[in-house]
Design an enzyme around this catalytic site. Structure first.
Site, short mmCIF file in Angstrom:
data_model
loop_
_atom_site.label_atom_id
_atom_site.label_comp_id
_atom_site.label_asym_id
_atom_site.label_seq_id
_atom_site.Cartn_x
_atom_site.Cartn_y
_atom_site.Cartn_z
N LYS A 1 5.33 8.52 -3.67
CA LYS A 1 3.95 8.74 -3.21
C LYS A 1 3.80 10.18 -2.70
CE LYS A 1 0.70 6.46 0.02
NZ LYS A 1 0.63 5.35 1.01
N SER B 1 -3.18 2.49 0.77
CA SER B 1 -3.22 3.84 0.28
C SER B 1 -2.22 4.13 -0.83
CB SER B 1 -3.00 4.82 1.43
OG SER B 1 -1.72 4.65 2.00
N SER C 1 -0.85 -0.63 3.48
CA SER C 1 -0.85 0.27 2.33
C SER C 1 0.21 0.01 1.28
CB SER C 1 -0.74 1.73 2.81
OG SER C 1 -1.91 2.12 3.47
#
Length: 476
Positions: free
Chosen positions: A82, A157, A181
């Site tokens: 990420k 997220s 997330s």
């Protein structure tokens, strides 16, 4: 095997082949890169590409193996990282235009552990601005799409991570979770994950210039998304290894001691003031029946203080965010993210001053109550969200949008506030009027017993099957 056969392999299957010598790391990485080239232009899940570095690393791994060097437990497994976590030489932009040139000087602990184990990073995945939405879009890299279709958000997220791993771009995807997330993208895309508990995975970004707030430190955790639950037993022991740069890491083995007798699972469909959708209820029934068949003892329970814990925890987090990040969001955030934060602050009135300190202290009360409760019920099977996953940009649509996206997610952020592990596992694909999408359940585990949650997820998956196979048939 063809490239299509190779990118479809789970991490566990990949390692079996690379260890046996049936496949090289060059084979597995080439297949993953080809798959990324084929599907990512439509998904925009990977937004920073590591192609040349990945190819060079694969060749180096193969050379080392051929010279007799031992292979790591993730030898040749393609993974993604990420974009809010440091990877040497790449930008940790966190979806913010002002951070697009924040180049990491060194690897974060989770990046280092994965590579030491033989994994190969093929790309970096998208996140919303500041990693603070349950949807994934930002002005720097644009919107990420769900491989099930444009009718459903990819979550956030870690939305890029969830979209990528389920579309076949890497067998494992790194993500993190401060309020859901990891689990939002798992639910949205049909992936499986376990949100680790407090202190389980070492965390730190070498690029950071200041320490995070206390609640951010205690609620945010690093983890992985996979396509099959078994891959978590393969990969999680690697990332729970200690790193001196995280002084509060808990150096515990992945596997805890065996529990006596059949494991008691507390079962609830309680979604408080939010309506429970029939397909979510069906998912819970499928999971419950699978656990019964696997020998678990299921009892209906009334979870202690769940709603109050969730609301107090998120309001406390909003108080810390307002105090420590408010100025940065105003200055560097887009109008969209600022409007969403305004709505967050309206719906989750931030605790301030002494009130905030009192709620930070009350966190121990909630954690203690659950600690006692989980002496009897080491696992809790519960909803994650009360309704099927929402559409893209639902959180931009005023109070009702934010209420559906975050307000109803009491089972999500309450676990972060208490620091408890929680797995998410899909049970079936629902054919809804807006289009097909996976349905999932959450399994909350006793503190530091992520392994128990993964065991239960494996039992559920044995009944439900892998959701990725239906997805790939649809994508084809």
């Amino acid at each position: 095997m063809t490239n299509t056969d190779v990118w479809r392999l789970s991490a566990t299957e990949t390692v079996a082949h690379t260890t046996a010598g049936d496949l090289t790391a060059e084979n597995t990485v080439a297949a993953a890169l080809d798959r990324m080239d084929a599907v990512n232009p439509d998904l925009n899940a990977v937004v920073d590409f590591c192609t040349q570095d990945a190819q060079a690393r694969a060749l180096a791994l193969d050379k080392a193996r051929s010279s007799g060097a031992p292979t790591g437990p993730l030898h040749g497994v393609p993974v993604t990282i990420k974009i809010n976590v440091d990877q040497t030489g790449y930008a940790s932009s966190n979806g913010v235009v002002a951070l697009k040139d924040l180049i990491a000087p060194a690897d974060a602990p989770i990046v280092a552990r994965l590579q030491e184990a033989g994994a190969v990073i093929i790309g970096r995945t998208n996140t919303p601005e500041f990693s603070f939405r349950a949807d994934t879009d930002n002005p720097l890299h644009g919107r990420t799409h769900n491989p099930w279709g444009r009718h459903v958000s990819p979550g956030g997220s870690s939305g890029g991570a969830g979209s990528a791993v389920m579309a076949g771009i890497g067998a494992l995807a790194h993500g993190n979770d401060i309020g859901g997330s990891l689990r939002f993208p798992a639910a949205a895309n049909g992936a499986v994950t376990v949100k680790p508990g407090l202190g389980r995975v070492a965390a730190w970004n070498p690029s950071q210039t200041a320490e995070r707030g206390l609640l951010a430190q205690s609620m945010s955790v690093q983890g992985l998304l996979a396509r099959t639950a078994q891959d978590l037993h393969l990969s999680m022991p690697i990332i729970v290894q200690p790193d001196a740069r995280d002084p509060f890491h808990a150096p515990l083995p992945w596997r805890g001691p065996a529990l006596d007798g059949p494991i008691k699972v507390g079962f609830t469909k309680n979604t408080y003031e939010f309506d429970l959708h029939p397909e979510v209820s069906r998912a819970l029934d499928i999971a419950r029946d699978a656990l019964v068949d696997a020998g678990y003892q299921i009892e209906e329970i009334d979870p202690p203080h769940l709603r109050d814990c969730g609301m107090d925890g998120y309001r406390a987090l909003m108080g810390e965010v307002l105090a420590m990040m408010g100025e940065s969001v105003r200055q560097h955030g887009s109008p969209t993210i600022n409007a969403i934060f305004d709505e967050y602050f309206d719906q989750f009135t931030p605790y301030k001053d002494t009130e905030l300190l009192n709620m930070m202290a009350k966190r121990s009360f909630y954690a203690r109550e659950w600690s006692v409760f989980q002496q009897e019920y080491p696992l809790v099977l519960c909803p994650f969200l009360p309704q099927p996953f929402f559409a893209p940009d639902r959180d931009t649509q005023g109070p009702e949008g934010v209420r559906e996206v975050l307000g109803s997610a009491l089972w999500s952020y309450s676990m972060n506030f208490m620091g408890l592990p929680a797995a998410c596992i899909p049970t079936h694909v629902a054919e809804l009027p807006q289009g097909p999408q996976p349905m999932n359940v959450q399994i909350v585990a006793r503190r530091w017993r992520e392994d128990l949650a993964v065991d239960a997820a494996i039992a559920i998956e044995a009944r439900a099957g892998r959701i990725c196979d239906a997805l790939w048939q649809r994508m084809a």
